[in-house]
Design a protein around this motif. Structure first.
Motif, mmCIF file in Angstrom:
data_model
loop_
_atom_site.group_PDB
_atom_site.id
_atom_site.type_symbol
_atom_site.label_atom_id
_atom_site.label_comp_id
_atom_site.label_asym_id
_atom_site.label_seq_id
_atom_site.Cartn_x
_atom_site.Cartn_y
_atom_site.Cartn_z
ATOM 1 N N LEU A 50 0.833 -1.202 0.000
ATOM 2 C CA LEU A 50 0.000 0.000 0.000
ATOM 3 C C LEU A 50 0.871 1.257 0.000
ATOM 4 O O LEU A 50 0.645 2.184 -0.788
ATOM 5 N N GLU A 56 -4.456 -0.822 -3.489
ATOM 6 C CA GLU A 56 -5.354 0.141 -2.858
ATOM 7 C C GLU A 56 -6.413 -0.624 -2.091
ATOM 8 O O GLU A 56 -6.610 -1.823 -2.317
ATOM 9 N N ARG A 69 -3.299 -1.744 -8.103
ATOM 10 C CA ARG A 69 -3.387 -0.503 -8.862
ATOM 11 C C ARG A 69 -2.641 -0.737 -10.176
ATOM 12 O O ARG A 69 -1.509 -1.207 -10.167
#
Length: 109
Positions: A50, A56, A69
């Motif tokens: 993250l 995400e 992502r």
């Protein structure tokens, strides 16, 4: 290309988490179960991913789903593309050289 991306992906468990998330979002519990980890261990790895911007979190009711992502992976692919041509040339040259060796060896036999 950001070194953080490479650092995050260099750890085998985090790479396995990324591979799991290729099929779609998962909760920490799902990830922990599939990798045979305790939930705090999975959470620690997810926190690194993250912070590196590779995953995400999406909140759905009382669940937190982690998903990949795309942007960092697209950037990584674009960065690697600059080297693909060089490696293709070198591998083609190696293949040509090996074929010459085989031909020479076959003529000697």
């Amino acid at each position: 290309m950001d070194i953080t991306t490479f650092s995050a992906l260099a750890e085998p468990t985090r790479l396995r988490i990324v591979e799991l998330l290729l099929d779609g979002p998962l909760t920490v519990g799902d990830i922990a179960d599939r990798l045979g980890l305790r939930q705090p261990q999975a959470s620690k790895h997810l926190r690194v991913l993250l912070e590196a911007g590779l995953v995400e979190v999406q909140a759905e009711a009382n669940r937190r789903n982690y998903k990949l992502r795309l942007e960092p992976f697209q950037a990584l692919d674009a960065w690697l593309e600059t080297y693909r041509g060089v490696w293709d040339e070198r591998l083609d040259a190696l293949d040509h050289y090996l074929q010459k060796l085989r031909t020479k060896e076959n003529k000697q036999n």
